[in-house]
Design a protein around this motif. Structure first.
Motif, PDB file in Angstrom:
ATOM      1  N   LEU A 198       9.063 -25.565  -2.642  1.00  0.00           N
ATOM      2  CA  LEU A 198      10.410 -25.941  -2.963  1.00  0.00           C
ATOM      3  C   LEU A 198      10.839 -27.250  -3.492  1.00  0.00           C
ATOM      4  O   LEU A 198      11.442 -27.276  -4.675  1.00  0.00           O
ATOM      5  CB  LEU A 198      11.331 -25.742  -1.629  1.00  0.00           C
ATOM      6  CG  LEU A 198      11.284 -24.019  -1.159  1.00  0.00           C
ATOM      7  CD1 LEU A 198      11.977 -24.093   0.154  1.00  0.00           C
ATOM      8  CD2 LEU A 198      11.694 -23.261  -2.191  1.00  0.00           C
ATOM      9  N   VAL A 199      10.066 -28.405  -2.923  1.00  0.00           N
ATOM     10  CA  VAL A 199      10.136 -29.604  -3.415  1.00  0.00           C
ATOM     11  C   VAL A 199       9.721 -29.871  -4.908  1.00  0.00           C
ATOM     12  O   VAL A 199      10.326 -30.449  -5.850  1.00  0.00           O
ATOM     13  CB  VAL A 199       9.547 -30.693  -2.526  1.00  0.00           C
ATOM     14  CG1 VAL A 199       9.493 -32.059  -3.094  1.00  0.00           C
ATOM     15  CG2 VAL A 199      10.283 -30.669  -1.102  1.00  0.00           C
ATOM     16  N   MET A 200       8.549 -29.229  -5.140  1.00  0.00           N
ATOM     17  CA  MET A 200       8.037 -29.273  -6.457  1.00  0.00           C
ATOM     18  C   MET A 200       8.763 -28.485  -7.536  1.00  0.00           C
ATOM     19  O   MET A 200       9.025 -29.024  -8.629  1.00  0.00           O
ATOM     20  CB  MET A 200       6.578 -28.452  -6.367  1.00  0.00           C
ATOM     21  CG  MET A 200       5.455 -29.214  -5.747  1.00  0.00           C
ATOM     22  SD  MET A 200       5.164 -30.866  -6.293  1.00  0.00           S
ATOM     23  CE  MET A 200       6.040 -31.803  -5.176  1.00  0.00           C
ATOM     24  N   LEU A 201       9.421 -27.231  -7.123  1.00  0.00           N
ATOM     25  CA  LEU A 201      10.523 -26.800  -7.944  1.00  0.00           C
ATOM     26  C   LEU A 201      11.597 -27.600  -8.212  1.00  0.00           C
ATOM     27  O   LEU A 201      12.193 -27.529  -9.398  1.00  0.00           O
ATOM     28  CB  LEU A 201      10.923 -25.375  -7.419  1.00  0.00           C
ATOM     29  CG  LEU A 201       9.824 -24.090  -7.270  1.00  0.00           C
ATOM     30  CD1 LEU A 201      10.257 -22.937  -6.510  1.00  0.00           C
ATOM     31  CD2 LEU A 201       9.231 -23.905  -8.839  1.00  0.00           C
ATOM     32  N   THR A 204      10.750 -30.494 -10.855  1.00  0.00           N
ATOM     33  CA  THR A 204      10.570 -29.949 -12.011  1.00  0.00           C
ATOM     34  C   THR A 204      12.099 -29.477 -12.628  1.00  0.00           C
ATOM     35  O   THR A 204      11.977 -28.799 -13.876  1.00  0.00           O
ATOM     36  CB  THR A 204       9.432 -28.746 -11.986  1.00  0.00           C
ATOM     37  OG1 THR A 204       9.765 -27.900 -11.422  1.00  0.00           O
ATOM     38  CG2 THR A 204       8.157 -29.711 -11.995  1.00  0.00           C
ATOM     39  N   GLY A 205      13.018 -29.422 -11.947  1.00  0.00           N
ATOM     40  CA  GLY A 205      14.177 -29.053 -12.313  1.00  0.00           C
ATOM     41  C   GLY A 205      14.610 -27.659 -12.435  1.00  0.00           C
ATOM     42  O   GLY A 205      15.639 -27.058 -12.833  1.00  0.00           O
ATOM     43  N   VAL A 206      13.690 -26.762 -11.575  1.00  0.00           N
ATOM     44  CA  VAL A 206      13.769 -25.254 -11.782  1.00  0.00           C
ATOM     45  C   VAL A 206      14.974 -25.036 -10.516  1.00  0.00           C
ATOM     46  O   VAL A 206      15.699 -23.948 -10.674  1.00  0.00           O
ATOM     47  CB  VAL A 206      12.382 -24.749 -11.336  1.00  0.00           C
ATOM     48  CG1 VAL A 206      12.706 -23.274 -11.182  1.00  0.00           C
ATOM     49  CG2 VAL A 206      11.589 -25.072 -12.535  1.00  0.00           C
ATOM     50  N   LEU A 207      15.110 -25.626  -9.402  1.00  0.00           N
ATOM     51  CA  LEU A 207      15.726 -25.279  -8.317  1.00  0.00           C
ATOM     52  C   LEU A 207      16.415 -26.543  -7.880  1.00  0.00           C
ATOM     53  O   LEU A 207      15.687 -27.668  -7.507  1.00  0.00           O
ATOM     54  CB  LEU A 207      15.034 -24.655  -7.020  1.00  0.00           C
ATOM     55  CG  LEU A 207      15.716 -24.289  -5.976  1.00  0.00           C
ATOM     56  CD1 LEU A 207      16.496 -23.002  -6.323  1.00  0.00           C
ATOM     57  CD2 LEU A 207      14.677 -23.678  -5.108  1.00  0.00           C
ATOM     58  N   ALA A 248      12.114 -26.295  10.131  1.00  0.00           N
ATOM     59  CA  ALA A 248      12.095 -27.820  10.197  1.00  0.00           C
ATOM     60  C   ALA A 248      11.442 -28.211   8.752  1.00  0.00           C
ATOM     61  O   ALA A 248      12.315 -29.114   8.092  1.00  0.00           O
ATOM     62  CB  ALA A 248      11.289 -28.545  11.168  1.00  0.00           C
ATOM     63  N   LEU A 249      10.414 -27.672   8.464  1.00  0.00           N
ATOM     64  CA  LEU A 249      10.046 -27.992   7.011  1.00  0.00           C
ATOM     65  C   LEU A 249      10.795 -27.625   5.807  1.00  0.00           C
ATOM     66  O   LEU A 249      11.001 -28.412   4.745  1.00  0.00           O
ATOM     67  CB  LEU A 249       8.576 -27.458   6.909  1.00  0.00           C
ATOM     68  CG  LEU A 249       7.315 -27.890   7.799  1.00  0.00           C
ATOM     69  CD1 LEU A 249       6.144 -27.254   7.503  1.00  0.00           C
ATOM     70  CD2 LEU A 249       7.093 -29.742   7.341  1.00  0.00           C
ATOM     71  N   TYR A 250      11.529 -26.592   6.066  1.00  0.00           N
ATOM     72  CA  TYR A 250      12.439 -25.976   4.968  1.00  0.00           C
ATOM     73  C   TYR A 250      13.653 -27.108   4.797  1.00  0.00           C
ATOM     74  O   TYR A 250      14.002 -27.431   3.749  1.00  0.00           O
ATOM     75  CB  TYR A 250      12.720 -24.640   5.363  1.00  0.00           C
ATOM     76  CG  TYR A 250      14.078 -24.315   4.642  1.00  0.00           C
ATOM     77  CD1 TYR A 250      14.096 -23.841   3.236  1.00  0.00           C
ATOM     78  CD2 TYR A 250      15.500 -24.187   5.027  1.00  0.00           C
ATOM     79  CE1 TYR A 250      15.158 -23.606   2.243  1.00  0.00           C
ATOM     80  CE2 TYR A 250      16.513 -23.816   4.063  1.00  0.00           C
ATOM     81  CZ  TYR A 250      16.207 -23.339   2.883  1.00  0.00           C
ATOM     82  OH  TYR A 250      17.454 -23.249   2.146  1.00  0.00           O
ATOM     83  N   PHE A 251      14.393 -27.590   6.009  1.00  0.00           N
ATOM     84  CA  PHE A 251      15.382 -28.327   5.968  1.00  0.00           C
ATOM     85  C   PHE A 251      15.024 -29.758   5.668  1.00  0.00           C
ATOM     86  O   PHE A 251      15.849 -30.496   4.862  1.00  0.00           O
ATOM     87  CB  PHE A 251      16.134 -28.342   7.564  1.00  0.00           C
ATOM     88  CG  PHE A 251      16.956 -27.085   7.653  1.00  0.00           C
ATOM     89  CD1 PHE A 251      18.102 -26.795   6.744  1.00  0.00           C
ATOM     90  CD2 PHE A 251      16.567 -26.124   8.447  1.00  0.00           C
ATOM     91  CE1 PHE A 251      18.535 -25.803   7.273  1.00  0.00           C
ATOM     92  CE2 PHE A 251      17.392 -25.053   8.807  1.00  0.00           C
ATOM     93  CZ  PHE A 251      18.521 -24.819   8.083  1.00  0.00           C
ATOM     94  N   ALA A 252      13.762 -30.058   5.883  1.00  0.00           N
ATOM     95  CA  ALA A 252      13.294 -31.347   5.377  1.00  0.00           C
ATOM     96  C   ALA A 252      13.156 -31.324   4.143  1.00  0.00           C
ATOM     97  O   ALA A 252      13.304 -32.365   3.191  1.00  0.00           O
ATOM     98  CB  ALA A 252      12.011 -31.591   5.971  1.00  0.00           C
ATOM     99  N   ALA A 253      12.643 -30.034   3.431  1.00  0.00           N
ATOM    100  CA  ALA A 253      12.538 -29.972   1.646  1.00  0.00           C
ATOM    101  C   ALA A 253      13.941 -30.098   1.225  1.00  0.00           C
ATOM    102  O   ALA A 253      14.050 -30.748  -0.033  1.00  0.00           O
ATOM    103  CB  ALA A 253      11.624 -28.702   1.517  1.00  0.00           C
ATOM    104  N   VAL A 254      14.807 -29.575   1.799  1.00  0.00           N
ATOM    105  CA  VAL A 254      16.392 -29.521   1.271  1.00  0.00           C
ATOM    106  C   VAL A 254      16.678 -30.942   1.532  1.00  0.00           C
ATOM    107  O   VAL A 254      17.398 -31.356   0.264  1.00  0.00           O
ATOM    108  CB  VAL A 254      17.165 -28.454   2.206  1.00  0.00           C
ATOM    109  CG1 VAL A 254      18.449 -28.691   2.111  1.00  0.00           C
ATOM    110  CG2 VAL A 254      16.994 -27.195   1.948  1.00  0.00           C
ATOM    111  N   ALA A 255      16.647 -31.517   2.411  1.00  0.00           N
ATOM    112  CA  ALA A 255      16.737 -33.181   2.350  1.00  0.00           C
ATOM    113  C   ALA A 255      16.382 -33.991   1.286  1.00  0.00           C
ATOM    114  O   ALA A 255      17.086 -34.829   0.507  1.00  0.00           O
ATOM    115  CB  ALA A 255      16.758 -33.560   3.752  1.00  0.00           C
TER     116      ALA A 255
END
Length: 271
Positions: A198-201, A204-207, A248-255
């Motif tokens: 998710l962070v990589m997306l 790169t401007g995809v998400l 936890a990792l998902y919300f860290a990626a969102v932050a």
């Protein structure tokens, strides 16, 4: 220069980049396969130790001795399952499978590097940096998920073995046990890679981070369902043990994504 010669020269110029690309693919694939083969041979010398390492938490969780040598001499009235191997060629097949899995895991930094080194020349400089960051972070995350699964497995085994009726012997083929262990390790390892993807997306401007935050309810439900399917036991605590760190990792990626979006906006529209 004759027309046919000019046409052949143009065809050769068009084919050269593709030929060089295929040659590079062949070389990098050969390096990755060679690394896997060498480490598979190295793992074959200690495949019994690898099997004991993988099965030790499962056996210990149900009151069994922690080695197969001790397991063979245990009292018959214990609640432990009977570990079996079926067939003359089964031990050889098992040793080959365990050695190959060990070789692939040990060689993961090599073949991941070869994969991204092959892809990177076709990317922009900034994208290449993201690819290297993906490799550098992806391996520790995968190993962290595998380590987490290794410690969740005992509770799963305790629940599953506990369903055996009283007075009934549980015959557990060793290859089935190892398949369960390796599946859990791979599933946990890949699940821990999801936030990094998710962070990589986002980079790169995809998400966008705002879009990820808006879908948090669906993601929490999806992660919970995935955890319920991935864990073989019906124990809700085991399912939550897998789901909680991924939440936890998902919300860290969102932050991280929201912070990256804010920095990008400030660069493009400085105050």
């Amino acid at each position: 220069m004759p027309q046919s010669v000019r046409d052949q020269k143009k065809d050769s110029e068009r084919r050269m980049p593709l030929a060089e690309h295929l040659r590079e693919l062949r070389n990098r694939l050969a390096k990755a396969v060679l690394a896997i083969l060498l480490l598979t041979v190295a793992a074959a010398f200690s495949y019994k130790g690898i099997i004991n390492f993988l099965t030790r938490p499962v056996l210990a969780s149900v009151g069994c001795p922690t080695s197969f040598a001790d397991l063979a001499g245990r009292p018959t009235h214990t609640t432990c399952a009977h570990i079996t191997i079926n067939g003359l060629l089964a031990p050889f097949t098992l040793a080959l499978k365990v050695s190959l899995v060990g070789g692939v895991v040990l060689a993961s930094p090599v073949w991941l590097y070869q994969l991204w080194a092959f892809v990177a020349p076709g990317l922009h400089k900034r994208e290449r940096r993201y690819a290297y960051a993906f490799v550098g972070t992806g391996v520790p995350l995968f190993l962290g998920g595998a380590f987490f699964a290794y410690h969740v497995l005992p509770r799963t085994a305790r629940v599953l073995i506990g369903l055996t009726p009283h007075g009934v012997n549980n015959l557990l083929p060793l290859d089935d046990l190892l398949d369960l262990v390796t599946r859990m390790v791979v599933v946990f390892g890949l699940a821990f890679e999801m936030p990094l993807l998710l962070v990589m997306l986002n980079l790169t401007g995809v998400l966008s981070g705002r879009r990820m935050l808006g879908r948090w309810r669906a993601m929490v439900v999806g992660i919970t369902v995935f955890s319920a399917v991935a864990t073989p036991s019906t124990d809700p605590l085991t399912m939550l043990a897998l789901a909680a760190p991924i939440w936890a990792l998902y919300f860290a990626a969102v932050a991280v994504s929201l912070l990256g979006d804010r920095r990008k906006a400030l660069r493009e529209h400085p105050i």
